[in-house]
Design a protein around this motif. Structure first.
Motif, mmCIF file in Angstrom:
data_model
loop_
_atom_site.group_PDB
_atom_site.id
_atom_site.type_symbol
_atom_site.label_atom_id
_atom_site.label_comp_id
_atom_site.label_asym_id
_atom_site.label_seq_id
_atom_site.Cartn_x
_atom_site.Cartn_y
_atom_site.Cartn_z
ATOM 1 N N ASN A 207 0.812 -1.224 0.000
ATOM 2 C CA ASN A 207 0.000 0.000 0.000
ATOM 3 C C ASN A 207 0.848 1.279 0.000
ATOM 4 O OD1 ASN A 207 -2.493 1.175 -0.302
ATOM 5 N ND2 ASN A 207 -2.901 1.287 1.889
ATOM 6 N N PHE A 208 2.070 1.185 -0.516
ATOM 7 C CA PHE A 208 2.902 2.383 -0.678
ATOM 8 C C PHE A 208 2.511 3.102 -1.960
ATOM 9 C CE2 PHE A 208 5.647 -0.050 2.152
ATOM 10 C CZ PHE A 208 6.074 0.926 3.028
ATOM 11 N N LEU A 209 2.006 2.333 -2.912
ATOM 12 C CA LEU A 209 1.684 2.869 -4.234
ATOM 13 C C LEU A 209 0.216 2.590 -4.529
ATOM 14 C CD1 LEU A 209 3.019 4.200 -6.697
ATOM 15 C CD2 LEU A 209 3.567 1.932 -7.548
ATOM 16 N N ASN A 210 -0.552 3.656 -4.738
ATOM 17 C CA ASN A 210 -1.978 3.509 -5.019
ATOM 18 C C ASN A 210 -2.366 4.631 -5.972
ATOM 19 O OD1 ASN A 210 -4.827 3.847 -4.889
ATOM 20 N ND2 ASN A 210 -4.871 2.757 -2.935
ATOM 21 N N GLU A 211 -2.648 4.254 -7.211
ATOM 22 C CA GLU A 211 -2.909 5.238 -8.257
ATOM 23 C C GLU A 211 -4.166 6.065 -7.975
ATOM 24 O OE1 GLU A 211 -1.555 4.699 -12.601
ATOM 25 O OE2 GLU A 211 -0.499 5.656 -10.955
ATOM 26 N N THR A 212 -5.197 5.439 -7.433
ATOM 27 C CA THR A 212 -6.435 6.163 -7.116
ATOM 28 C C THR A 212 -6.172 7.208 -6.040
ATOM 29 O OG1 THR A 212 -7.704 4.177 -7.628
ATOM 30 C CG2 THR A 212 -8.850 5.898 -6.396
ATOM 31 N N ARG A 213 -5.474 6.791 -5.002
ATOM 32 C CA ARG A 213 -5.131 7.707 -3.910
ATOM 33 C C ARG A 213 -4.272 8.865 -4.425
ATOM 34 N NH1 ARG A 213 -2.426 4.267 0.291
ATOM 35 N NH2 ARG A 213 -0.538 4.844 -0.810
ATOM 36 N N PHE A 214 -3.330 8.536 -5.314
ATOM 37 C CA PHE A 214 -2.472 9.576 -5.901
ATOM 38 C C PHE A 214 -3.326 10.588 -6.674
ATOM 39 C CE2 PHE A 214 -0.568 11.194 -9.798
ATOM 40 C CZ PHE A 214 0.449 11.976 -9.285
ATOM 41 N N ALA A 215 -4.209 10.092 -7.534
ATOM 42 C CA ALA A 215 -5.021 10.976 -8.379
ATOM 43 C C ALA A 215 -5.890 11.899 -7.527
ATOM 44 C CB ALA A 215 -5.880 10.149 -9.331
ATOM 45 N N CYS A 216 -6.517 11.357 -6.492
ATOM 46 C CA CYS A 216 -7.381 12.163 -5.623
ATOM 47 C C CYS A 216 -6.582 13.217 -4.875
ATOM 48 C CB CYS A 216 -8.133 11.264 -4.643
ATOM 49 S SG CYS A 216 -9.346 10.206 -5.456
ATOM 50 N N SER A 217 -5.449 12.829 -4.354
ATOM 51 C CA SER A 217 -4.580 13.760 -3.628
ATOM 52 C C SER A 217 -4.061 14.853 -4.563
ATOM 53 C CB SER A 217 -3.409 12.977 -3.021
ATOM 54 O OG SER A 217 -2.438 13.851 -2.532
ATOM 55 N N PHE A 218 -3.676 14.466 -5.767
ATOM 56 C CA PHE A 218 -3.167 15.404 -6.769
ATOM 57 C C PHE A 218 -4.232 16.449 -7.102
ATOM 58 C CE2 PHE A 218 -2.390 16.826 -11.103
ATOM 59 C CZ PHE A 218 -1.020 17.021 -11.136
ATOM 60 N N ALA A 219 -5.455 15.982 -7.376
ATOM 61 C CA ALA A 219 -6.545 16.894 -7.754
ATOM 62 C C ALA A 219 -6.866 17.866 -6.621
ATOM 63 C CB ALA A 219 -7.786 16.091 -8.141
ATOM 64 N N ARG A 220 -7.001 17.344 -5.400
ATOM 65 C CA ARG A 220 -7.287 18.215 -4.249
ATOM 66 C C ARG A 220 -6.191 19.255 -4.067
ATOM 67 N NH1 ARG A 220 -8.460 13.471 -1.607
ATOM 68 N NH2 ARG A 220 -6.398 13.527 -0.633
ATOM 69 N N GLY A 221 -4.964 18.798 -4.072
ATOM 70 C CA GLY A 221 -3.827 19.688 -3.829
ATOM 71 C C GLY A 221 -3.661 20.756 -4.891
ATOM 72 N N LYS A 222 -3.726 20.374 -6.149
ATOM 73 C CA LYS A 222 -3.523 21.343 -7.229
ATOM 74 C C LYS A 222 -4.650 22.363 -7.262
ATOM 75 C CE LYS A 222 0.317 19.631 -8.646
ATOM 76 N NZ LYS A 222 1.563 20.248 -8.245
ATOM 77 N N HIS A 223 -5.863 21.934 -6.883
ATOM 78 C CA HIS A 223 -6.965 22.903 -6.853
ATOM 79 C C HIS A 223 -6.819 23.847 -5.665
ATOM 80 C CE1 HIS A 223 -10.749 24.847 -7.288
ATOM 81 N NE2 HIS A 223 -11.066 24.512 -6.059
ATOM 82 N N ARG A 224 -6.603 23.276 -4.487
ATOM 83 C CA ARG A 224 -6.551 24.108 -3.275
ATOM 84 C C ARG A 224 -5.321 24.990 -3.209
ATOM 85 N NH1 ARG A 224 -8.851 19.652 0.654
ATOM 86 N NH2 ARG A 224 -11.063 20.064 0.318
#
Length: 159
Positions: free
Chosen positions: A53-70
């Protein structure tokens, strides 16, 4: 990077790499390549990272979207394009966009638009409109939002 390392050392390095911040598969593969791992070793390490569970593409995508927007105030179009460039699946991109609250998105868009409009130092209204629209579109906001907003801001300025 220094010379090659063993697959076990590479796995440890990649665990730290992924624990530090969310990563996508492409970033991990690139890092493995820089560590001079063979493709079989890389595949094996990626599987271990996913299982741990070090690598999770779904988690990455969600975190990326939240961060880049906020943090960077990017619009959905820019976020989608950046995720596609990182080879994220369309399913994960759709899930990531659901992370952005519609009200927060609208508020951010309006604040950014007002700030941008007021900061453009241009007497010629057509040039001001173009600079505003170019900026907002580059940020990744939908063109219909941008054009509606520029009309509203121009009208408000003239009243």
């Amino acid at each position: 990077m220094n010379t090659t390392c063993t697959p076990k050392e590479a796995l440890q390095k990649l665990e730290h790499f992924c624990a530090y911040q969310e990563r996508c598969h492409a970033e991990v593969v690139s890092k493995l390549y820089s560590l001079k791992m063979t493709s079989d070793e890389s595949d094996n390490i990626v599987v271990q990272l996913i299982e741990g569970n070090f690598l999770n593409e779904t988690r990455f995508a969600c975190s990326f979207a939240r961060g880049k927007h906020r943090i960077k105030h990017w619009g959905k179009i820019r976020i989608v394009n950046e995720l596609k460039a990182k080879h994220i699946s369309s399913t994960n991109i759709t899930l990531a966009l659901k992370e952005i609250d519609p009200e927060e998105y609208e508020t951010t868009f309006n604040q950014l638009a007002e700030r941008c409009w007021n900061s453009v130092q241009e007497k010629n209204i057509l040039k001001k409109r173009k600079k505003f629209c170019d900026y907002m579109l580059r940020r990744g906001y939908e063109s219909n939002f941008v054009y509606e907003k520029v009309t509203f801001l121009e009208k408000a300025e003239n009243d």
